[in-house]
Design an enzyme around this catalytic site. Sequence first.
Site, short mmCIF file in Angstrom:
data_model
loop_
_atom_site.label_atom_id
_atom_site.label_comp_id
_atom_site.label_asym_id
_atom_site.label_seq_id
_atom_site.Cartn_x
_atom_site.Cartn_y
_atom_site.Cartn_z
N ASP A 101 11.26 2.22 -5.48
CA ASP A 101 10.44 1.90 -4.17
C ASP A 101 9.47 0.97 -4.56
OD1 ASP A 101 12.04 3.74 -3.03
OD2 ASP A 101 10.72 5.53 -3.27
N ASP A 107 -13.78 12.88 -2.98
CA ASP A 107 -13.23 11.89 -3.83
C ASP A 107 -12.90 10.70 -2.89
OD1 ASP A 107 -14.21 13.40 -6.23
OD2 ASP A 107 -11.89 13.59 -6.72
N THR A 135 5.60 10.96 1.64
CA THR A 135 6.11 11.52 0.31
C THR A 135 5.69 10.95 -0.83
OG1 THR A 135 8.03 10.02 0.72
CG2 THR A 135 8.34 11.97 1.66
N TYR A 146 1.93 9.13 -2.27
CA TYR A 146 0.51 9.42 -2.92
C TYR A 146 0.01 10.53 -1.94
CZ TYR A 146 -4.25 9.00 -4.80
OH TYR A 146 -5.23 9.48 -5.31
N ASN A 147 0.40 10.45 -0.78
CA ASN A 147 -0.01 11.46 0.39
C ASN A 147 0.17 12.76 -0.17
OD1 ASN A 147 -0.91 12.74 3.05
ND2 ASN A 147 1.31 12.80 2.90
N LYS A 148 1.35 13.02 -0.56
CA LYS A 148 1.97 14.29 -0.86
C LYS A 148 1.18 14.73 -2.06
CE LYS A 148 6.00 17.14 -2.24
NZ LYS A 148 5.33 17.48 -3.57
N SER A 149 0.78 13.87 -3.10
CA SER A 149 0.15 14.44 -4.20
C SER A 149 -1.25 14.74 -4.02
CB SER A 149 0.19 13.21 -5.28
OG SER A 149 -0.93 12.33 -4.95
N ALA A 190 -9.98 16.03 -2.83
CA ALA A 190 -11.11 16.73 -3.24
C ALA A 190 -12.28 16.74 -2.44
CB ALA A 190 -11.45 16.25 -4.55
N GLN A 234 0.12 -1.77 -2.69
CA GLN A 234 -0.46 -2.26 -4.17
C GLN A 234 -1.47 -3.22 -4.12
OE1 GLN A 234 3.61 -3.67 -4.34
NE2 GLN A 234 4.40 -2.09 -5.71
#
Length: 269
Positions: free
Chosen positions: A46, A151, A162, A164-167, A186, A224
């Site tokens: 990806d 943060d 699916t 960075y948003n999910k993390s 956070a 990126q």
Amino acid sequence: MKVAIYSNDGFTSKEVATQLKEKIDASEKLEYDGLNPQIVISVGGDGTLLSAFHHYRDAISKIRFVGIHTGHLGFYTDWRDYEVKELVDSLEDDNGQSVSYPLLSIKVQYTDGGPDDSFVALNESTLKRINGTMVTDIYIKDEFFEKFRGDGLCVSTPTGSTAYNKSVGGAIINPQLNAIQVSEMASINNRVFRTLGSPVIVPPDETITIVPDSPKHNILTCDQLLISDRPIKSISYSICNDRIYFAQYRHTHFWKRVSNSFIGVHEDD
């Protein structure tokens, strides 16, 4: 049909790219063209496809993408590294079939008097503070929504939901929905400070605007790309007028991708 190959530097990816190039050169129906392609084959994962998207951004309306993954299964890669012949056969039988996904439009204003910036993201954009708590006002459709303390914030597309948003606790959105999402990182919630504390999903006719209390010492990302050297006045997010197109020779159901990637469901379970 003109085809380009965009590969990462991995050994397997380079081998697959070489095989593809040889078969394209040997084909009577295909022509290799890295400058003005109609199809771009991404070889890697990806992240490689993200790089390919930004490399060909100016011609995005004329290009369809195809992804070969040479590592773990990705959300943008339908083909495996051992399916080169099958992919070339599909390219030769191409009839223009495609599926498209929404993109994120990002407009940035600065306080240094310099020119504004415009970017497009396939996955997401984030805003964080280099040190200390980030404090920003959030507006939805030009109306004040909340003052965020925490943060940072992540604004994502459905396909990027699916990643960075999910993390950071965001919702997963089916890419058939033309929407964008803002998720908190956070957030500070106590008797004095309060935010909604959950992801917010907005339709295509609404804009999310973020106005930092302090324009300096912020880090803005667009996939990126990273911007940290200019004082930010405001950032506006909306659905882009352009979309990304994939040549749909085979189709993997979105929720099956989600299940395989995060849950590991097997047919014999």
